[in-house]
Motif scaffolding. Structure first.
Motif, PDB file in Angstrom:
ATOM      1  N   ARG A 208       0.846  -1.199   0.000  1.00 13.12           N
ATOM      2  CA  ARG A 208       0.000   0.000   0.000  1.00 13.12           C
ATOM      3  C   ARG A 208       0.884   1.253   0.000  1.00 13.12           C
ATOM      4  NH1 ARG A 208      -2.711  -1.035   4.288  1.00 13.12           N
ATOM      5  NH2 ARG A 208      -4.613  -1.881   3.384  1.00 13.12           N
ATOM      6  N   PRO A 241      -7.222   2.872  -5.475  1.00 14.08           N
ATOM      7  CA  PRO A 241      -6.724   3.616  -6.642  1.00 14.08           C
ATOM      8  C   PRO A 241      -7.833   3.950  -7.636  1.00 14.08           C
ATOM      9  CG  PRO A 241      -5.246   1.816  -6.125  1.00 14.08           C
ATOM     10  CD  PRO A 241      -6.436   1.652  -5.238  1.00 14.08           C
ATOM     11  N   SER A 242      -8.823   3.060  -7.760  1.00  9.75           N
ATOM     12  CA  SER A 242      -9.881   3.340  -8.742  1.00  9.75           C
ATOM     13  C   SER A 242     -10.670   4.582  -8.343  1.00  9.75           C
ATOM     14  CB  SER A 242     -10.819   2.144  -8.882  1.00  9.75           C
ATOM     15  OG  SER A 242     -11.445   1.883  -7.655  1.00  9.75           O
ATOM     16  N   ARG A 243     -10.895   4.759  -7.040  1.00  9.47           N
ATOM     17  CA  ARG A 243     -11.620   5.958  -6.582  1.00  9.47           C
ATOM     18  C   ARG A 243     -10.772   7.205  -6.806  1.00  9.47           C
ATOM     19  NH1 ARG A 243     -13.931   3.425  -0.985  1.00  9.47           N
ATOM     20  NH2 ARG A 243     -15.196   1.806  -1.937  1.00  9.47           N
ATOM     21  N   VAL A 245      -8.515   7.571  -9.138  1.00  7.48           N
ATOM     22  CA  VAL A 245      -8.511   7.837 -10.584  1.00  7.48           C
ATOM     23  C   VAL A 245      -9.828   8.477 -11.003  1.00  7.48           C
ATOM     24  CG1 VAL A 245      -8.532   6.732 -12.853  1.00  7.48           C
ATOM     25  CG2 VAL A 245      -6.816   6.064 -11.164  1.00  7.48           C
ATOM     26  N   ARG A 260      -3.553   6.076 -13.751  1.00  9.45           N
ATOM     27  CA  ARG A 260      -4.021   4.722 -14.046  1.00  9.45           C
ATOM     28  C   ARG A 260      -2.871   3.883 -14.632  1.00  9.45           C
ATOM     29  NH1 ARG A 260      -7.914   5.819 -17.295  1.00  9.45           N
ATOM     30  NH2 ARG A 260      -9.720   5.558 -15.937  1.00  9.45           N
ATOM     31  N   VAL A 263      -0.574   2.730 -11.943  1.00 10.23           N
ATOM     32  CA  VAL A 263      -1.104   1.591 -11.169  1.00 10.23           C
ATOM     33  C   VAL A 263      -0.871   0.294 -11.947  1.00 10.23           C
ATOM     34  CG1 VAL A 263      -3.174   0.531 -10.195  1.00 10.23           C
ATOM     35  CG2 VAL A 263      -2.873   3.000 -10.052  1.00 10.23           C
ATOM     36  N   ALA A 290      -6.597 -10.887  -4.816  1.00 14.83           N
ATOM     37  CA  ALA A 290      -7.131  -9.826  -3.950  1.00 14.83           C
ATOM     38  C   ALA A 290      -6.541  -8.468  -4.316  1.00 14.83           C
ATOM     39  CB  ALA A 290      -6.830 -10.159  -2.491  1.00 14.83           C
ATOM     40  N   LEU A 291      -5.247  -8.445  -4.623  1.00 12.73           N
ATOM     41  CA  LEU A 291      -4.609  -7.167  -4.995  1.00 12.73           C
ATOM     42  C   LEU A 291      -5.194  -6.627  -6.299  1.00 12.73           C
ATOM     43  CD1 LEU A 291      -0.884  -7.992  -4.134  1.00 12.73           C
ATOM     44  CD2 LEU A 291      -2.316  -6.292  -3.019  1.00 12.73           C
ATOM     45  N   ARG A 292      -5.498  -7.542  -7.205  1.00  9.22           N
ATOM     46  CA  ARG A 292      -6.063  -7.104  -8.487  1.00  9.22           C
ATOM     47  C   ARG A 292      -7.484  -6.567  -8.290  1.00  9.22           C
ATOM     48  NH1 ARG A 292      -5.162 -11.441 -11.098  1.00  9.22           N
ATOM     49  NH2 ARG A 292      -7.242 -12.316 -11.070  1.00  9.22           N
ATOM     50  N   ARG A 293      -8.253  -7.282  -7.482  1.00 16.76           N
ATOM     51  CA  ARG A 293      -9.638  -6.856  -7.271  1.00 16.76           C
ATOM     52  C   ARG A 293      -9.713  -5.540  -6.502  1.00 16.76           C
ATOM     53  NH1 ARG A 293     -13.402 -11.296  -7.585  1.00 16.76           N
ATOM     54  NH2 ARG A 293     -12.282 -13.144  -8.211  1.00 16.76           N
ATOM     55  N   ARG A 294      -8.924  -5.448  -5.471  1.00 19.46           N
ATOM     56  CA  ARG A 294      -9.057  -4.310  -4.561  1.00 19.46           C
ATOM     57  C   ARG A 294      -8.394  -3.050  -5.095  1.00 19.46           C
ATOM     58  NH1 ARG A 294     -12.089  -1.951  -1.047  1.00 19.46           N
ATOM     59  NH2 ARG A 294     -11.050  -1.023   0.744  1.00 19.46           N
ATOM     60  N   TRP A 295      -7.159  -3.226  -5.637  1.00 18.46           N
ATOM     61  CA  TRP A 295      -6.396  -2.052  -6.057  1.00 18.46           C
ATOM     62  C   TRP A 295      -6.158  -1.980  -7.562  1.00 18.46           C
ATOM     63  CZ3 TRP A 295      -1.942  -2.924  -1.996  1.00 18.46           C
ATOM     64  CH2 TRP A 295      -2.418  -2.619  -0.717  1.00 18.46           C
ATOM     65  N   GLY A 296      -6.466  -3.040  -8.285  1.00 23.93           N
ATOM     66  CA  GLY A 296      -6.161  -3.055  -9.712  1.00 23.93           C
ATOM     67  C   GLY A 296      -4.689  -3.263  -9.991  1.00 23.93           C
ATOM     68  N   VAL A 297      -3.970  -3.804  -9.000  1.00 25.14           N
ATOM     69  CA  VAL A 297      -2.531  -4.029  -9.141  1.00 25.14           C
ATOM     70  C   VAL A 297      -2.292  -5.431  -9.699  1.00 25.14           C
ATOM     71  CG1 VAL A 297      -0.432  -4.456  -7.797  1.00 25.14           C
ATOM     72  CG2 VAL A 297      -1.813  -2.426  -7.356  1.00 25.14           C
TER      73      VAL A 297
ATOM     74  N   MET B   1      -9.697  -0.138 -15.090  1.00 26.40           N
ATOM     75  CA  MET B   1      -8.798  -0.983 -14.299  1.00 26.40           C
ATOM     76  C   MET B   1      -9.554  -2.184 -13.772  1.00 26.40           C
ATOM     77  SD  MET B   1      -6.165   1.254 -12.116  1.00 26.40           S
ATOM     78  CE  MET B   1      -7.102   2.717 -11.853  1.00 26.40           C
ATOM     79  N   SER B   2      -8.835  -3.125 -13.249  1.00 32.09           N
ATOM     80  CA  SER B   2      -9.505  -4.366 -12.897  1.00 32.09           C
ATOM     81  C   SER B   2     -10.321  -4.248 -11.613  1.00 32.09           C
ATOM     82  CB  SER B   2      -8.478  -5.477 -12.764  1.00 32.09           C
ATOM     83  OG  SER B   2      -7.386  -5.023 -12.035  1.00 32.09           O
ATOM     84  N   MET B   3     -10.355  -3.067 -11.001  1.00 26.94           N
ATOM     85  CA  MET B   3     -11.282  -2.900  -9.888  1.00 26.94           C
ATOM     86  C   MET B   3     -12.713  -3.033 -10.401  1.00 26.94           C
ATOM     87  SD  MET B   3      -8.402  -1.205  -9.160  1.00 26.94           S
ATOM     88  CE  MET B   3      -8.508   0.455  -9.726  1.00 26.94           C
ATOM     89  N   ASP B   4     -12.862  -2.896 -11.758  1.00 29.55           N
ATOM     90  CA  ASP B   4     -14.182  -3.013 -12.341  1.00 29.55           C
ATOM     91  C   ASP B   4     -14.536  -4.460 -12.634  1.00 29.55           C
ATOM     92  OD1 ASP B   4     -13.252  -0.175 -14.272  1.00 29.55           O
ATOM     93  OD2 ASP B   4     -14.243  -0.247 -12.335  1.00 29.55           O
ATOM     94  N   LEU B   5     -13.882  -5.376 -11.945  1.00 26.80           N
ATOM     95  CA  LEU B   5     -14.127  -6.800 -12.177  1.00 26.80           C
ATOM     96  C   LEU B   5     -15.610  -7.134 -12.059  1.00 26.80           C
ATOM     97  CD1 LEU B   5     -11.231  -8.548 -10.272  1.00 26.80           C
ATOM     98  CD2 LEU B   5     -11.781  -8.798 -12.668  1.00 26.80           C
ATOM     99  N   PHE B  35     -11.620 -16.027  -0.244  1.00 27.39           N
ATOM    100  CA  PHE B  35     -12.104 -14.743   0.256  1.00 27.39           C
ATOM    101  C   PHE B  35     -13.019 -14.899   1.472  1.00 27.39           C
ATOM    102  CE2 PHE B  35     -10.577 -13.752  -3.935  1.00 27.39           C
ATOM    103  CZ  PHE B  35      -9.911 -12.569  -3.727  1.00 27.39           C
ATOM    104  N   VAL B  41      -6.378 -13.955   3.355  1.00 23.78           N
ATOM    105  CA  VAL B  41      -6.273 -13.189   2.110  1.00 23.78           C
ATOM    106  C   VAL B  41      -6.891 -11.801   2.244  1.00 23.78           C
ATOM    107  CG1 VAL B  41      -7.119 -13.071  -0.268  1.00 23.78           C
ATOM    108  CG2 VAL B  41      -6.055 -15.157   0.567  1.00 23.78           C
ATOM    109  N   LEU B  45      -6.698  -5.969   4.055  1.00 21.62           N
ATOM    110  CA  LEU B  45      -6.897  -5.394   2.725  1.00 21.62           C
ATOM    111  C   LEU B  45      -8.338  -4.929   2.527  1.00 21.62           C
ATOM    112  CD1 LEU B  45      -5.471  -4.905  -0.020  1.00 21.62           C
ATOM    113  CD2 LEU B  45      -6.313  -7.119  -0.757  1.00 21.62           C
ATOM    114  N   TYR B  46      -9.285  -5.744   2.985  1.00 21.31           N
ATOM    115  CA  TYR B  46     -10.702  -5.420   2.810  1.00 21.31           C
ATOM    116  C   TYR B  46     -11.347  -5.057   4.151  1.00 21.31           C
ATOM    117  CZ  TYR B  46     -11.062  -7.377  -1.926  1.00 21.31           C
ATOM    118  OH  TYR B  46     -10.941  -7.616  -3.262  1.00 21.31           O
TER     119      TYR B  46
END
Lengths: 356, 207
Positions: A208, A241-243, A245, A260, A263, A290-297, B1-5, B35, B41, B45-46
């Motif tokens: 982070r 990061p998405s917020r 951006v 973006r 990131v 989890a990193l991809r979902r949460r932060w887009g990393v 970005m992939s936050m839009d999964l 999860f 995991v 983070l969440y």
């Protein structure tokens, strides 16, 4: 009696794993053999392609999620493996407070006299590991001080200035600015994680800080605007990061695109260590997901190393695991992981383009 | 970005749009385990409420994709013109379907226009099989006769054929597949086989 038998059986098993460089059990003989046996293993030079077009060394930076995760063991053995491939390697002991990489490499400890402790510490030490194209750079005193101690910075700067093919940096388990910047600047930043909540949490905490530093440090317009938005975010609304951006896009779409891109270009590697079960090894994919979902990393899974008594035994013998127990499962896993890192070095031009 | 999964159930479950039911079930099970609110995991983070949101989203994605009707409707909305990987999946499914063969003639011998008296032996069997659009593999799969034996029957390699009693059974099975008169095939083929057998015995054990 039962304990003795178990001990004997354990010794026999470890002897079997030891492979061609067998050493007598007595400590004296083991010490005598330190200088001789390092050259016994065959060179692997030429087995893996190497880009000769590279300018400067390929830099691998290892950070532990928390203390005791095995960063030094991994750093030492990755360096040993890469040197066996015929590359000129330098490994730096950049762990704040307790530099002990030499122990995993079979290099003698430093024994400063009381009088020398009263003098200025002097420059870092650069010692060649016997029988290998591998050098160890370490602070002149075993206890180098805190994360920002000048001695630590000097070790890292000296290491990066050495003419070598590969540089391996053991950065320890802190998240100070020097560690974060060194991790971000490396060709491959590797997080070594233990499969338990505290270790995973510390890993997220480090990443982070590294991500935020990557996004908002610097004096360019996107960094300045992103920093201004975060400083004004008193309600912690911009938690991902998405917020950030999205908020930036409302005021400056070009800056939002630049952030973006930063990131997406942040690609830390995740290596799990001391896994004891299949569920542990699967955790590496969970962390990456989890990193991809949460932060887009887009973190990259580097693998999972299982817990192996061979690590403990090789540390007791003060010799690299890959030389003391080359037939162990852990040694094979480390080699496989190091090959993956080397693959990055070969395809580096692509990464450079992506970063630009 | 992939936050839009969350925009795609497939991305949410980390599966390809061509995934089958097993893939969906396996992916959901894996993600629910990873999860889990109590697992490492998500720890650090969440926030708790977002773990619950993610858990609900995963369940919704699973329940939609595992139900064929719901999935069809969802896919229509997501890929109005058909997703490339779905099209690939369709092609794979089509390729896995049995190939449609032309209907064999009711009387293959008549189709070959052979004289009535032509003995049914190896070379004729080969021609009949071809006019019926069957491969040796097709016959082997249906009758369980080995490819080697079938080649020997068509090639009249008598020395490599099984014992007479087995050969008779094989010939009847082949006649059935090729729409031939089984008695006639057995009679003609075994007559040639017996001729060879006699010659072979007279050479091997003279007198």
């Amino acid at each position: 009696m039962g304990q003795d038998r178990r001990h004997d059986e354990d010794e026999k098993r470890m002897t079997a794993l030891r492979g061609p460089t067998t050493v007598d059990d007595s400590i004296e003989d083991a010490e005598d053999a330190l200088d001789e046996s390092a050259v016994d293993l065959p060179s692997l030079a030429g087995q893996i392609p190497w880009s000769d077009e590279r300018e400067g060394p390929f830099v691998v930076a290892l950070v532990g999620g928390k203390g005791g995760v095995g960063t030094s063991l991994v750093a030492a053995n990755v360096a040993v493996f890469l040197s066996r491939l015929g590359r000129e390697v330098v490994v730096a002991d950049g762990a704040a407070g307790g530099a002990n990489l030499h122990t995993y490499l079979g290099v003698e400890p430093l024994l400063p006299s009381p009088a020398s402790l009263l003098r200025a510490p002097g420059p870092p030490r650069l010692d060649r590991v016997p029988g290998m194209s591998l050098r160890l750079c370490r602070p002149p005193r075993p206890i180098g001080g805190g994360p920002d101690a000048p001695a630590r910075r000097e070790v890292l700067e000296t290491t990066l200035g050495v003419d070598a093919d590969v540089v391996v940096l053991d950065l320890g388990a802190q998240a100070d600015p020097l560690t974060l910047d060194t991790f971000l600047a490396a060709d491959a930043g590797v997080m070594v994680v233990m499969p338990e909540p505290a270790g995973v949490e510390r890993t997220y905490a480090f990443l982070r800080e590294a991500l935020v530093r990557r996004l908002v440090s610097g004096d360019d317009r996107p960094a300045r605007e992103a920093r201004a938005l975060l400083e004004a975010d008193e309600g912690d609304e911009l938690g991902t990061p998405s917020r950030l951006v999205a908020a930036l896009a409302a005021v400056d779409p070009d800056a939002a695109d630049a952030i973006r891109a930063r990131v997406l270009a942040f690609t830390p590697h995740v290596l799990l260590n001391k896994c004891r079960s299949r569920a542990d090894t699967e955790l590496v994919d969970g962390i990456v997901s989890a990193l991809r979902r949460r932060w887009g990393v887009s973190a990259e899974p580097l693998g999972a190393l299982e817990y192996d008594d061979a690590a403990w035994h090789s540390a007791r013998r003060r010799r690299p695991l890959l030389i003391e127990y080359p037939g162990s499962a852990l040694a094979e896993r480390i080699e496989r992981m190091a090959r993956r890192l080397l693959a990055l070095a070969v395809r580096q031009p692509v990464r450079d383009e992506r970063r630009g | 970005m992939s936050m839009d999964l969350g925009t795609s159930y497939y991305a949410l479950l980390e599966i390809d749009p061509g995934a089958n039911e097993d893939d969906i079930r396996r992916a959901y099970k894996r993600l629910v385990k990873l999860f889990d609110a109590e697992g490492p995991v998500v720890y650090g983070l969440y926030p708790d409420e977002e773990v619950e949101t993610l858990s609900r989203a995963l369940r919704e994605a699973y329940e939609t994709l595992i139900d064929a009707d719901k999935r069809r409707r969802y896919d229509l909305g997501l890929f109005p013109e058909g997703h490339p990987s779905l099209r690939r999946a369709d092609q794979r499914e089509a390729a896995s379907q049995p190939r449609r063969r032309p209907e064999p003639p009711a009387d293959p011998l008549a189709a070959l226009d052979l004289p009535e008296t032509t003995p049914l032996r190896g070379a004729v069997l080969l021609r009949v099989r071809e006019v019926c659009h069957l491969s040796l593999q097709d016959i082997a799969e249906r009758t369980k006769i080995s490819m080697f034996t079938l080649r020997c029957i068509e090639g009249e390699h008598y020395a490599d054929l099984p014992a007479r009693v087995y050969l008779r059974g094989f010939l009847r099975q082949i006649a059935d597949m090729l729409r031939l008169d089984a008695d006639r095939l057995v009679r003609d083929y075994l007559a040639a086989y017996d001729d060879w057998q006699r010659t072979f015995e007279s050479k091997s054990w003279p007198g």
